[in-house]
Design an enzyme around this catalytic site. Structure first.
Site, PDB file in Angstrom:
ATOM      1  N   SER A 145       0.842  -1.190   0.000  1.00 25.54           N
ATOM      2  CA  SER A 145       0.000   0.000   0.000  1.00 25.54           C
ATOM      3  C   SER A 145       0.877   1.240   0.000  1.00 25.54           C
ATOM      4  O   SER A 145       2.078   1.168   0.305  1.00 25.54           O
ATOM      5  CB  SER A 145      -0.892  -0.008   1.255  1.00 25.54           C
ATOM      6  OG  SER A 145      -1.534   1.238   1.444  1.00 25.54           O
ATOM      7  N   TYR A 158      -3.320  -0.079  10.087  1.00 24.00           N
ATOM      8  CA  TYR A 158      -3.247  -0.426   8.672  1.00 24.00           C
ATOM      9  C   TYR A 158      -1.856  -0.101   8.136  1.00 24.00           C
ATOM     10  O   TYR A 158      -1.227  -0.920   7.460  1.00 24.00           O
ATOM     11  CB  TYR A 158      -4.316   0.335   7.882  1.00 24.00           C
ATOM     12  CG  TYR A 158      -4.355  -0.009   6.416  1.00 24.00           C
ATOM     13  CD1 TYR A 158      -5.091  -1.102   5.955  1.00 24.00           C
ATOM     14  CD2 TYR A 158      -3.666   0.756   5.472  1.00 24.00           C
ATOM     15  CE1 TYR A 158      -5.118  -1.432   4.605  1.00 24.00           C
ATOM     16  CE2 TYR A 158      -3.694   0.432   4.124  1.00 24.00           C
ATOM     17  CZ  TYR A 158      -4.422  -0.652   3.700  1.00 24.00           C
ATOM     18  OH  TYR A 158      -4.448  -0.976   2.362  1.00 24.00           O
TER      19      TYR A 158
END
Length: 254
Positions: A145, A158
């Site tokens: 990500s 996250y």
């Protein structure tokens, strides 16, 4: 050399691929000739995605198992390899998101994010890699990500999980490369999907994104397919331990 991007005869297991980016990658690899094994936490959802892929003339099977449950993973990989065939490509795509201010983040929610986004990559890769090592061949692709490198408010676990996946990718590369296994990552930037629909429709956010991203636009989800195909094929046989940021130049800009 003409077959560098051909996946005919290859078998790809993609976790969390009944919908979203995982399904898109399944479709993309299938269109290049790969046999697809769709994973979801339930067999029913996996089978629904398989039906859609087969309607596109893509050879696909479904395998429902929880990517955070060791016993289920062991049983599932054994079943796939004995019933369907060897796994040539593994894409660790399964992931979740939770949003809370850092000081208010519930421990239980933190644990869920870390388990699905980080621990599952370790657990599934471990079982698949053992078999790839014996065959001295394989491709493992971890979905990272922008938060593998950048922080953002309300999503600290996250970011922590995706940062860990980046380093897990490199660690796996170091240990598995000698067995002709390539381990790489794909880090998507900001893409217009059902999950980001509210942000896409938020003019203030989109204006900020366009200024922050050199390409000055949202990404089209199909623009992730090329990187996945490249990392799955012989074209990337000497590419190992890399993270490809598909982000319109966002990470390169100040």
């Amino acid at each position: 050399m003409k077959n560098l991007f051909d996946l005919t005869g290859k078998r790809a297991l993609i976790t969390g691929s009944a919908q979203g980016i995982g399904y898109l990658l399944a479709r993309g690899l299938g269109e290049y000739g790969a046999e697809i094994i769709v994973n979801d936490i339930t067999q029913e959802r996996a089978d629904e995605a398989v039906a859609k892929l087969r309607a596109l003339d893509i050879n696909a099977s479904g395998c429902g198992f929880n990517v955070t449950a060791s016993a289920e993973i062991v049983a599932a990989i054994d079943d796939i390899e004995s019933r369907i065939g060897p796994i040539d490509i593994l894409i660790n795509n399964a992931g979740i998101q939770r949003r809370y201010p850092f000081v208010e983040f519930p421990e239980s929610e933190w644990d869920k994010v870390i388990d699905v986004n980080q621990k599952s990559v370790f657990l599934v890769s471990q079982q698949v890699a053992k078999r790839m090592m014996a065959r001295r061949n394989g491709k493992i692709i971890n979905i990272c990500s922008m938060q593998s490198e950048l922080g953002r408010e309300t999503i600290t676990p996250y970011a922590a999980s995706k940062g860990a996946v980046k380093m897990l990718t490199r660690g796996m590369c170091v240990e598995l490369a000698a067995y002709n296994i390539q381990v790489n990552g794909i880090a998507p930037g900001y893409f217009a999907t059902d999950m980001t629909k509210a942000l896409v429709e938020n003019k203030e956010f989109s204006d900020w994104l366009f200024k922050r991203t050199p390409a000055a636009r949202w990404g089209n989800p199909e623009e992730l397919i090329g990187a996945a195909v490249f990392l799955s094929t012989p074209a990337s046989d000497f590419v190992n331990g890399h993270i490809i940021f598909v982000d319109g130049g966002m990470l390169a800009a100040v």
